[in-house]
Design a protein around this motif. Structure first.
Motif, PDB file in Angstrom:
ATOM      1  N   SER A   1     -20.318   6.300  -5.350  1.00  0.00           N
ATOM      2  CA  SER A   1     -21.517   6.563  -6.164  1.00  0.00           C
ATOM      3  C   SER A   1     -21.873   5.378  -7.051  1.00  0.00           C
ATOM      4  O   SER A   1     -22.241   5.528  -8.212  1.00  0.00           O
ATOM      5  CB  SER A   1     -21.333   7.816  -7.023  1.00  0.00           C
ATOM      6  OG  SER A   1     -21.321   8.937  -6.219  1.00  0.00           O
TER       7      SER A   1
ATOM      8  N   LEU B   1     -31.629  -1.860   1.703  1.00  0.00           N
ATOM      9  CA  LEU B   1     -31.888  -0.810   0.710  1.00  0.00           C
ATOM     10  C   LEU B   1     -32.708   0.356   1.271  1.00  0.00           C
ATOM     11  O   LEU B   1     -33.030   1.288   0.532  1.00  0.00           O
ATOM     12  CB  LEU B   1     -32.612  -1.408  -0.508  1.00  0.00           C
ATOM     13  CG  LEU B   1     -31.847  -2.474  -1.302  1.00  0.00           C
ATOM     14  CD1 LEU B   1     -32.659  -2.902  -2.526  1.00  0.00           C
ATOM     15  CD2 LEU B   1     -30.479  -1.962  -1.760  1.00  0.00           C
TER      16      LEU B   1
ATOM     17  N   HIS C   1     -27.741   0.343  -9.861  1.00  0.00           N
ATOM     18  CA  HIS C   1     -26.285   0.418  -9.841  1.00  0.00           C
ATOM     19  C   HIS C   1     -25.839   0.725 -11.265  1.00  0.00           C
ATOM     20  O   HIS C   1     -26.497   0.301 -12.234  1.00  0.00           O
ATOM     21  CB  HIS C   1     -25.670  -0.905  -9.346  1.00  0.00           C
ATOM     22  CG  HIS C   1     -25.545  -1.944 -10.416  1.00  0.00           C
ATOM     23  ND1 HIS C   1     -26.580  -2.783 -10.767  1.00  0.00           N
ATOM     24  CD2 HIS C   1     -24.513  -2.258 -11.245  1.00  0.00           C
ATOM     25  CE1 HIS C   1     -26.186  -3.583 -11.739  1.00  0.00           C
ATOM     26  NE2 HIS C   1     -24.945  -3.283 -12.065  1.00  0.00           N
TER      27      HIS C   1
ATOM     28  N   TYR D   1     -24.368   3.382  -6.684  1.00  0.00           N
ATOM     29  CA  TYR D   1     -25.799   3.466  -6.966  1.00  0.00           C
ATOM     30  C   TYR D   1     -26.114   4.904  -7.344  1.00  0.00           C
ATOM     31  O   TYR D   1     -25.527   5.838  -6.798  1.00  0.00           O
ATOM     32  CB  TYR D   1     -26.626   3.054  -5.736  1.00  0.00           C
ATOM     33  CG  TYR D   1     -26.405   1.610  -5.366  1.00  0.00           C
ATOM     34  CD1 TYR D   1     -27.024   0.600  -6.083  1.00  0.00           C
ATOM     35  CD2 TYR D   1     -25.543   1.262  -4.330  1.00  0.00           C
ATOM     36  CE1 TYR D   1     -26.809  -0.734  -5.768  1.00  0.00           C
ATOM     37  CE2 TYR D   1     -25.322  -0.064  -4.007  1.00  0.00           C
ATOM     38  CZ  TYR D   1     -25.954  -1.058  -4.734  1.00  0.00           C
ATOM     39  OH  TYR D   1     -25.721  -2.369  -4.427  1.00  0.00           O
TER      40      TYR D   1
ATOM     41  N   SER E   1     -36.933   0.909  -9.735  1.00  0.00           N
ATOM     42  CA  SER E   1     -35.907   0.773  -8.705  1.00  0.00           C
ATOM     43  C   SER E   1     -35.267  -0.605  -8.822  1.00  0.00           C
ATOM     44  O   SER E   1     -35.956  -1.614  -8.626  1.00  0.00           O
ATOM     45  CB  SER E   1     -36.579   0.977  -7.343  1.00  0.00           C
ATOM     46  OG  SER E   1     -35.830   0.422  -6.312  1.00  0.00           O
TER      47      SER E   1
ATOM     48  N   LEU F   1     -33.566   4.192 -10.088  1.00  0.00           N
ATOM     49  CA  LEU F   1     -32.569   3.898  -9.051  1.00  0.00           C
ATOM     50  C   LEU F   1     -31.918   2.591  -9.463  1.00  0.00           C
ATOM     51  O   LEU F   1     -32.615   1.597  -9.705  1.00  0.00           O
ATOM     52  CB  LEU F   1     -33.272   3.762  -7.689  1.00  0.00           C
ATOM     53  CG  LEU F   1     -32.412   3.326  -6.500  1.00  0.00           C
ATOM     54  CD1 LEU F   1     -31.278   4.310  -6.225  1.00  0.00           C
ATOM     55  CD2 LEU F   1     -33.275   3.194  -5.241  1.00  0.00           C
TER      56      LEU F   1
ATOM     57  N   LEU G   1     -25.234   7.646  -4.878  1.00  0.00           N
ATOM     58  CA  LEU G   1     -25.533   7.026  -3.587  1.00  0.00           C
ATOM     59  C   LEU G   1     -24.551   5.885  -3.357  1.00  0.00           C
ATOM     60  O   LEU G   1     -24.138   5.217  -4.296  1.00  0.00           O
ATOM     61  CB  LEU G   1     -26.960   6.444  -3.576  1.00  0.00           C
ATOM     62  CG  LEU G   1     -28.110   7.393  -3.915  1.00  0.00           C
ATOM     63  CD1 LEU G   1     -29.371   6.614  -4.221  1.00  0.00           C
ATOM     64  CD2 LEU G   1     -28.356   8.320  -2.741  1.00  0.00           C
ATOM     65  N   GLY G   2     -24.228   5.656  -2.103  1.00  0.00           N
ATOM     66  CA  GLY G   2     -23.347   4.520  -1.788  1.00  0.00           C
ATOM     67  C   GLY G   2     -21.898   4.846  -2.054  1.00  0.00           C
ATOM     68  O   GLY G   2     -21.556   5.895  -2.597  1.00  0.00           O
TER      69      GLY G   2
ATOM     70  N   GLN H   1     -31.491   4.056   0.515  1.00  0.00           N
ATOM     71  CA  GLN H   1     -31.661   4.488  -0.883  1.00  0.00           C
ATOM     72  C   GLN H   1     -33.133   4.747  -1.190  1.00  0.00           C
ATOM     73  O   GLN H   1     -33.485   5.646  -1.927  1.00  0.00           O
ATOM     74  CB  GLN H   1     -31.249   3.409  -1.869  1.00  0.00           C
ATOM     75  CG  GLN H   1     -30.004   2.703  -1.628  1.00  0.00           C
ATOM     76  CD  GLN H   1     -29.711   1.754  -2.782  1.00  0.00           C
ATOM     77  OE1 GLN H   1     -30.573   1.437  -3.587  1.00  0.00           O
ATOM     78  NE2 GLN H   1     -28.474   1.327  -2.867  1.00  0.00           N
ATOM     79  N   ARG H   2     -33.978   3.890  -0.648  1.00  0.00           N
ATOM     80  CA  ARG H   2     -35.420   4.007  -0.924  1.00  0.00           C
ATOM     81  C   ARG H   2     -35.938   5.350  -0.423  1.00  0.00           C
ATOM     82  O   ARG H   2     -36.762   5.986  -1.056  1.00  0.00           O
ATOM     83  CB  ARG H   2     -36.191   2.891  -0.232  1.00  0.00           C
ATOM     84  CG  ARG H   2     -35.873   1.513  -0.737  1.00  0.00           C
ATOM     85  CD  ARG H   2     -36.939   0.545  -0.271  1.00  0.00           C
ATOM     86  NE  ARG H   2     -36.602  -0.832  -0.517  1.00  0.00           N
ATOM     87  CZ  ARG H   2     -36.482  -1.386  -1.708  1.00  0.00           C
ATOM     88  NH1 ARG H   2     -36.659  -0.657  -2.797  1.00  0.00           N
ATOM     89  NH2 ARG H   2     -36.180  -2.654  -1.847  1.00  0.00           N
TER      90      ARG H   2
ATOM     91  N   LEU I   1     -29.371   7.705  -8.333  1.00  0.00           N
ATOM     92  CA  LEU I   1     -30.773   8.047  -8.562  1.00  0.00           C
ATOM     93  C   LEU I   1     -30.784   9.060  -9.697  1.00  0.00           C
ATOM     94  O   LEU I   1     -30.183  10.124  -9.591  1.00  0.00           O
ATOM     95  CB  LEU I   1     -31.392   8.650  -7.296  1.00  0.00           C
ATOM     96  CG  LEU I   1     -32.797   9.227  -7.501  1.00  0.00           C
ATOM     97  CD1 LEU I   1     -33.787   8.170  -7.964  1.00  0.00           C
ATOM     98  CD2 LEU I   1     -33.302   9.877  -6.226  1.00  0.00           C
TER      99      LEU I   1
END
Ligand code: SAM
Length: 195
Positions: free
Chosen positions: A185, A22, A135, A187, A104, A133, A181-182, A25-26, A189
């Motif tokens: 998308s 992770l 999924h 994931y 998160s 944050l 993200l990922g 993403q963090r 934020l």
């Protein structure tokens, strides 16, 4: 008894590996948080505390229901970081005490995400920011994976089928920014403001 508490107490040992995956993403999350002026920040479900050394200038309160996860996070405890065993769905902080709330990979783990968001809204100052944050089940092929995983979700204590549009509690906040993200998308934020 919060069953997620027992679950997370048992899987704390896996977190060095999970944190490794992770890390990307963090970084995106923390870079966004650190763009804002210093303030009082509450991280709900702080876990093993992997974000704690990355925040810049904020006065941090981290809470979690799992004493084992919190035990790992304690290595980061210092003057501007306090850690407390507390349920995010039953926060005991006074109203409007925080400038920022960070969650998160917690919203889909909460027993009742809307109740959690009610508490977040209560403890955030007007104009305060909420960083999520998580999924979210997208409207693409990945939804079939979430659907297939759904029967096992309760064992892993998270909601695999988790659509943003189904979370009523978020309607009380104004969306400031959304970053996918990922792959596909999966994931996201999300940054919200408390009106
Ligand atoms: C999937 S882990 C994520 C940990 C960390 N936020 C991260 O990004 O690595 C979910 C965390 O939320 C905590 N948690 C679950 N339900 C909670 C609640 N109602 N209140 C506070 N913490 C909770 C769990 O104990 C666990 O540490």
């Amino acid at each position: 008894m919060h069953t997620a508490r027992i679950f997370y107490n048992r899987i704390t040992f896996l977190y060095p590996v999970i944190n490794y995956f992770l890390a990307g993403q963090r970084k995106v999350l923390i870079d966004e948080v650190n763009k804002y002026p210093s303030g009082k920040l509450l991280e709900i479900g702080v876990g093993t505390g992997s974000h704690l050394p990355l925040y810049k200038g904020h006065e941090i309160t981290g809470i979690d229901i799992s004493e084992a996860m919190l035990g790992k996070a304690r290595r980061f405890e210092k003057n501007n970081i306090r850690l407390l065993l507390m349920d995010g769905e039953n926060l005991s902080f006074p109203n409007a005490g925080f400038d920022y709330v960070v969650m998160s990979h917690v919203l889909a783990v909460a027993k009742d995400p809307n109740r959690l968001l009610e508490h977040v809204q209560r403890v955030l100052k007007p104009g305060g920011k909420l960083f999520i944050l998580n999924h979210f089940t997208p409207d693409n092929g990945l939804k079939y994976i979430d659907r297939a995983f759904h029967p096992l979700s309760c064992i892993f204590h998270f909601k695999s089928l988790f659509r943003l549009s189904d979370i009523d509690g978020l309607r009380k906040f104004s969306l400031v920014k959304k970053t996918g993200l990922g792959k596909g998308s999966y994931y996201q934020l999300l940054i919200f403001s408390r009106p």
